[in-house]
Design a protein around this motif. Sequence first.
Motif, short mmCIF file in Angstrom:
data_model
loop_
_atom_site.label_atom_id
_atom_site.label_comp_id
_atom_site.label_asym_id
_atom_site.label_seq_id
_atom_site.Cartn_x
_atom_site.Cartn_y
_atom_site.Cartn_z
N LYS A 10 0.83 -1.20 0.00
CA LYS A 10 0.00 0.00 0.00
C LYS A 10 0.87 1.25 0.00
O LYS A 10 0.62 2.20 -0.75
CB LYS A 10 -0.92 -0.01 1.23
CG LYS A 10 -2.08 0.94 1.15
CD LYS A 10 -2.99 0.72 2.35
CE LYS A 10 -4.26 1.54 2.21
NZ LYS A 10 -5.21 1.22 3.30
N GLU A 81 -8.17 -0.33 -4.40
CA GLU A 81 -9.54 -0.78 -4.14
C GLU A 81 -9.57 -2.25 -3.76
O GLU A 81 -10.33 -2.66 -2.89
CB GLU A 81 -10.41 -0.55 -5.39
CG GLU A 81 -11.05 0.83 -5.41
CD GLU A 81 -11.73 1.12 -6.74
OE1 GLU A 81 -12.27 0.16 -7.34
OE2 GLU A 81 -11.71 2.28 -7.19
N ARG A 82 -8.75 -3.04 -4.45
CA ARG A 82 -8.71 -4.46 -4.13
C ARG A 82 -8.18 -4.67 -2.72
O ARG A 82 -8.56 -5.63 -2.04
CB ARG A 82 -7.84 -5.22 -5.14
CG ARG A 82 -8.48 -5.35 -6.51
CD ARG A 82 -7.85 -6.45 -7.33
NE ARG A 82 -6.42 -6.23 -7.58
CZ ARG A 82 -5.94 -5.38 -8.48
NH1 ARG A 82 -6.76 -4.70 -9.24
NH2 ARG A 82 -4.65 -5.24 -8.63
N GLU A 84 -8.77 -2.68 -0.21
CA GLU A 84 -9.93 -2.42 0.64
C GLU A 84 -10.84 -3.65 0.67
O GLU A 84 -11.40 -4.00 1.69
CB GLU A 84 -10.73 -1.21 0.12
CG GLU A 84 -9.95 0.10 0.13
CD GLU A 84 -9.51 0.49 1.54
OE1 GLU A 84 -10.33 0.36 2.46
OE2 GLU A 84 -8.35 0.93 1.70
N GLY A 85 -10.99 -4.28 -0.48
CA GLY A 85 -11.88 -5.44 -0.58
C GLY A 85 -11.24 -6.73 -0.13
O GLY A 85 -11.90 -7.77 -0.09
N GLY A 86 -9.94 -6.68 0.17
CA GLY A 86 -9.25 -7.86 0.67
C GLY A 86 -8.86 -8.85 -0.40
O GLY A 86 -8.55 -10.00 -0.10
N THR A 87 -8.88 -8.43 -1.67
CA THR A 87 -8.51 -9.35 -2.73
C THR A 87 -7.19 -9.00 -3.38
O THR A 87 -6.83 -9.57 -4.41
CB THR A 87 -9.60 -9.39 -3.83
OG1 THR A 87 -9.76 -8.08 -4.38
CG2 THR A 87 -10.92 -9.87 -3.28
N ASP A 95 -8.11 -15.79 -10.60
CA ASP A 95 -8.22 -15.87 -9.15
C ASP A 95 -7.05 -16.59 -8.51
O ASP A 95 -7.11 -17.00 -7.35
CB ASP A 95 -9.54 -16.55 -8.75
CG ASP A 95 -9.98 -16.12 -7.36
OD1 ASP A 95 -9.74 -14.94 -7.01
OD2 ASP A 95 -10.53 -16.95 -6.62
#
Length: 122
Positions: A10, A81-82, A84-87, A95
């Motif tokens: 990050k 953003e990912r 934040e979404g944990g991905t 995936d």
Amino acid sequence: MKKSDVLAFKDKLHALRARLRGDVTAMAQVALRKSGMEGSDSNGMPIHMAELGSDNFEQEFTLSLMETEEDTLELIDAALERMEGGTFGRCIQCDGVIPKARLNAIPYTPVCIKCAEARESA
Ligand SMILES: [Zn+2]
């Protein structure tokens, strides 16, 4: 991926984004000034010896950064953003887990190496 790892990426992404947003013009000027001095008799300031070795690499890196600046900014935002979404760290296409070594090189990459290669040859 460990939370501390995500936080480290990050920081990297924020630093990259700040650099892309703020310093692209300055970086371009430096890159062009350097390339201008290479081919002609220098009437500018002397270059420090330490700078000489990395000149070409730095210039290529800078110019390629500028070319894809907008795309890169979008990728960085998407990566944040990912997070934040944990991905974050997962390939958006298959995936699969994106290896850390790849994220170290390109922290904003949305895909694993396999999918990136498939995209490029598509
Ligand atoms: Zn993939």
